[in-house]
Design a protein around this motif. Structure first.
Motif, short mmCIF file in Angstrom:
data_model
loop_
_atom_site.label_atom_id
_atom_site.label_comp_id
_atom_site.label_asym_id
_atom_site.label_seq_id
_atom_site.Cartn_x
_atom_site.Cartn_y
_atom_site.Cartn_z
N ALA A 1 0.91 -1.16 0.06
CA ALA A 1 -0.04 -0.01 -0.04
C ALA A 1 0.74 1.28 0.03
CB ALA A 1 -0.88 -0.17 1.21
N ARG B 1 -3.50 -2.00 -6.16
CA ARG B 1 -2.27 -1.40 -5.51
C ARG B 1 -1.01 -1.57 -6.25
NH1 ARG B 1 -3.90 -1.59 0.79
NH2 ARG B 1 -5.29 0.14 0.96
N TYR C 1 -7.74 4.59 -6.87
CA TYR C 1 -7.40 4.24 -5.53
C TYR C 1 -8.31 4.45 -4.47
CZ TYR C 1 -3.98 3.67 -1.83
OH TYR C 1 -3.21 3.32 -0.66
#
Lengths: 330, 234
Positions: free
Chosen positions: A41, A184, A253
């Motif tokens: 992340a 991600r 995202y």
């Protein structure tokens, strides 16, 4: 102390910082699966922030321009990509990876195209009259940022705007007890590809040589017979397009975006540019990765500290290296 | 027709008038030396010729063409090279990259490079080194080498011997003599002993005005004039 410093430089110097940060976090977090998830992340966030920050760093370094309006490209990139993706929702929901990818390419292309055109307009109309005048630059670019935010508000409204994701980027990869969100991983790889492209442009081409030299001494490049002002338009357009692409990826995202997205990201972007070293693409990448990792690790270890984490990082780095980690000028 | 002529050039930097009335002519070939005390306006004169500061009023002509209002890059492309007082090298680029950057098409002619390396052998030895890591003398050599890596008609050089060791100053003088066989050098220098050996023509600037112009041989022979204009015995 000098010996420690020499050994550190020999082993890779400041390039080691993300690895050191990761190692420290691994010890503190304890659970390897959580650490992997947080690291991915953090790297993904870092790569998206890198895209937003790289153009600003070059513009800052090359032309000494403080562009607070840079966030407008991030916001517009996010909303334009979200709108295109919304319009192609049929393609996104399809099981066909080709249609999914086509929708994504269309959304990102629209954001990049907007960045190029808006960057040209912004440089020509807003920035050019205020070269070499920092106070006016701050005032006029902040004004432009407010106008851009209000324009987004007028077109897309103030309520959070939903961003659909392509079907093939939904879900996670499960490896043992480690879960990695596919989006991600995708953001990290796309960001990495953009970095490699920028690195090759700056280090393996003549225009890159001129840009690097211009960051160091603009006057001297002009004395060698090159029009830096013309080169700057190209750099500005490229930086704006990268910021728009970063915004578009960030929209996917977050999946819910507001007109304040750009302004919120701008704080992080400026921190990255400053700790990386003005005008340095490698420094910007390093700064972005550190910010992304620090943000995610501290968000897990000490959530109350997460908001302050980037400021703490910036203060610590500037106390150690006042010109940033990898300044473009030596 | 002279190669370069400055006519009543006045240059302001912000609200300060630095050049009040500068006029002189540089003939083709050899070394023309511009002398003067600190702050007299020598560097401003070179920067005005390069278009880095715009003269107003006054005019500057190169080969008869008025270059007063031209952009610095366009002036450079006419065949004028500039070696600034701070050397202006790009520290993060290698020695070779610094030289490549000074070429019009991004390619160095090998014969020319050989000649440049002959003048400044250190540059061949350190061609892959980042320029910031060079010594002061090597940086100055690189700065001059960059100005001559392609043929230029006029080379403006600003105080190239400042802070350099005597042996490097001597080598620099030899190099300038060779360069001046095919180009014209306009040299700003405070080291009169260095300048007198190189110069054919000269001018003295004081307080933004040309107060004397003539041949170096005459000026070097006139101690009284030197004391008066330069303010010290050499």
């Amino acid at each position: 102390m000098e010996q420690v410093s020499k050994t550190f430089e020999k082993l890779g110097g400041v390039n080691l910082l993300p690895i050191i940060l990761g190692a420290v976090a691994f010890v503190l977090i304890g659970a390897p699966s959580s650490w992997v998830t947080l690291t991915v992340a953090g790297l993904a966030m870092g790569m998206m922030v890198f895209l937003m920050a790289s153009g600003l760093s070059l513009v800052f370094g090359l032309m000494d321009v403080l562009n607070f309006g840079h966030s407008a490209f991030v916001s517009f990139g996010a909303f334009i990509a979200a709108t295109v993706l919304g319009g192609l929702s049929g393609w996104l929901a399809s099981d066909s990876i080709a249609l999914n990818a086509a929708a994504l390419v269309a959304a990102y292309s629209a954001a990049i195209l907007f960045g190029l055109v808006a960057g040209w307009f912004f440089e020509t109309v807003i920035i050019r009259p205020v070269y070499r005048d920092h106070l006016r630059q701050i005032l006029i670019t902040m004004g432009a940022m407010i106008v851009a935010e209000q324009t987004i508000l007028a077109f897309w409204g103030g309520t959070p705007y939903s961003v659909p994701r392509p079907h093939f980027l939904e879900g996670s990869w499960i490896i043992g007890d480690v879960s990695i969100e596919i989006y991600r991983g995708f953001a990290f790889l796309l960001g990495l590809a953009a970095f490699i492209g920028l690195y090759v442009l700056l280090n393996r081409t003549r225009i890159g040589l001129l840009i690097r030299a211009g960051v160091e001494d603009r006057e001297m490049v002009e004395s060698l017979g090159f029009r830096v002002d013309r080169m700057f338009i190209g750099v500005f357009m490229l930086g704006s397009a990268l910021a728009a692409l970063g915004g578009a990826m960030w929209a996917g995202y977050e999946t819910l975006i507001t007109p304040a997205l750009g302004a919120e990201m701008m704080i992080i972007v400026f921190i990255v540019v400053i700790i990386g070293g003005l005008g340095s693409i490698e420094g910007t990448l390093l700064g972005a990765l550190l910010v992304g990792l620090m943000s995610n690790y501290l968000g897990f270890l000490a959530p109350k500290m997460a908001l302050a984490s980037n400021m703490i990082l910036m203060v610590a780095i500037l106390l150690w290296r006042p010109n940033g980690l990898r300044p473009a000028v030596k | 027709m002279s190669l370069l002529s400055l006519n009543n050039v006045k240059t302001n930097i912000d609200q300060y008038a630095v050049l009040h009335d500068v006029s002189f002519e540089v003939a083709e070939g050899g070394v023309f030396v511009l002398l003067g005390r600190n702050g007299a306006g020598k560097t401003t004169t070179l920067r005005s010729i390069m278009g880095l500061w715009k003269p107003s009023p006054g005019s500057i002509a190169f080969r008869g063409q008025d270059i007063t209002g031209l952009h610095t890059a366009d002036i450079a492309r006419l065949g004028i090279a500039y070696v600034p007082e701070n050397m202006g090298i790009f520290g993060t680029l290698t020695v070779d990259e610094n030289l490549v950057l000074a070429t019009a098409k991004g390619k160095i002619d090998s014969t020319r490079l050989k000649w440049v390396h002959g003048l400044f052998p250190a540059l061949e030895k350190f061609r892959d080194k980042q320029a910031w890591s060079l010594s002061g003398g090597q940086k100055q050599m690189l700065s001059v080498a960059r100005a001559i890596i392609e043929p230029r008609e006029l080379i403006l050089i600003d105080e190239p011997t400042k802070g350099l060791a005597p042996s490097i100053v001597e080598a620099m003088g030899e190099a300038f003599r060779e360069i001046a066989e095919n180009s014209t050098i306009l040299l700003v220098e405070q080291n009169f002993n260095f300048a007198r050996k190189l110069g054919r023509d000269m001018a003295v600037i004081d307080d933004g005005k040309v107060v004397h112009a003539g041949t170096m041989a005459e000026f070097a022979a006139n101690q009284e004039l030197q004391d008066k204009l330069l303010g010290l015995s050499m």
